[in-house]
Design a protein around this motif. Structure first.
Motif, short mmCIF file in Angstrom:
data_model
loop_
_atom_site.label_atom_id
_atom_site.label_comp_id
_atom_site.label_asym_id
_atom_site.label_seq_id
_atom_site.Cartn_x
_atom_site.Cartn_y
_atom_site.Cartn_z
N PRO A 101 0.72 -1.11 -0.10
CA PRO A 101 -0.12 0.08 0.01
C PRO A 101 0.84 1.28 -0.05
O PRO A 101 0.22 2.42 -0.27
N TYR A 102 2.06 1.18 0.24
CA TYR A 102 2.78 2.47 0.25
C TYR A 102 3.63 2.65 -1.35
O TYR A 102 4.34 3.51 -1.26
N LEU A 103 3.34 1.80 -2.14
CA LEU A 103 3.79 2.08 -3.51
C LEU A 103 3.14 3.06 -4.15
O LEU A 103 1.79 3.00 -4.26
N SER A 104 3.68 3.98 -4.81
CA SER A 104 2.85 5.16 -5.29
C SER A 104 3.09 5.25 -6.93
O SER A 104 2.48 5.87 -7.66
N ARG A 105 3.98 4.45 -7.39
CA ARG A 105 4.13 4.33 -8.76
C ARG A 105 4.48 2.95 -9.21
O ARG A 105 5.04 1.88 -8.77
#
Length: 203
Positions: free
Chosen positions: A15-19
């Motif tokens: 859930p901390y992946l933004s790309r």
């Protein structure tokens, strides 16, 4: 239309992946389905489809990069888990209460319950219990209870497994300081609003 395989929900895996670099699984006019996504889906377990502007020109197999507004995502994650904690504390204080609604926005979260009297006198106790959990800065377990049907849960030491398919923080301390406010939304209905008292730098 032939059913397509499910989009891989990377927002659960990380859930901390933004790309994310992914590919177009298929298109149907302006509707596009991805092989994988970090965009959180509000589809109730249904197939994840994104509607784009006309003339997007994308075709199945095309490589694409999807990017989310990480600061907004992280704030929503913090508010979401703050609301989850508050709700579980409400259940502990008022075992017969019934939740009738909830909403998470970028500025605040809310929980609506059926209760015959004002919950305002309870707010100090709810706040202290919720903040004790936040301050404990303990790990949050988030996993599948039924992977085939996309059913997930979160768990911390104070509570049994809580069903929830949202994106969750790694630790309770990431919520930070909160504020609680009571609103009356009709006879026998109470609303608890949850706000974040200060910003926290996203990891």
């Amino acid at each position: 239309m032939t059913p397509a395989r499910s989009t891989h929900k990377v927002f659960w895996q990380d859930p901390y992946l933004s790309r994310l670099e992914t590919r177009i699984a298929r298109t149907d006019g302006n509707d596009v389905t991805l092989d994988a996504t970090v965009f959180y889906a509000l589809s109730g377990g249904q197939e994840i489809v994104y509607s784009l502007a006309a003339g997007h020109g994308l075709q199945a197999g095309d490589a694409v990069v999807v990017v989310i507004d990480w600061d907004r995502r992280y704030r929503l994650m913090r508010l979401h888990f703050a609301a989850e904690i508050v709700l579980e504390v409400v259940y502990r204080e008022l075992p017969s209460v019934r939740k009738i609604g909830a909403h998470i926005a970028a500025d605040k979260a809310r929980i609506d319950v059926e209760w015959p009297v004002s919950v305002a006198p309870l707010l100090p106790a709810l706040y202290e219990q919720a903040m004790a959990i936040v301050r404990s800065d303990q790990p949050i377990q988030s996993a599948f209870s039924d992977e085939a049907n996309d059913r997930r849960f979160w768990k911390i030491r104070e509570f049994a497994e809580v069903p929830c398919g949202g994106t969750h923080l790694r630790r309770t301390g990431e919520v930070g300081a909160i504020a609680l406010r009571r609103r009356n939304i009709g006879k026998g209905k109470e609303r608890i609003e949850i706000a974040l008292e200060r910003s926290v730098t996203a990891p």
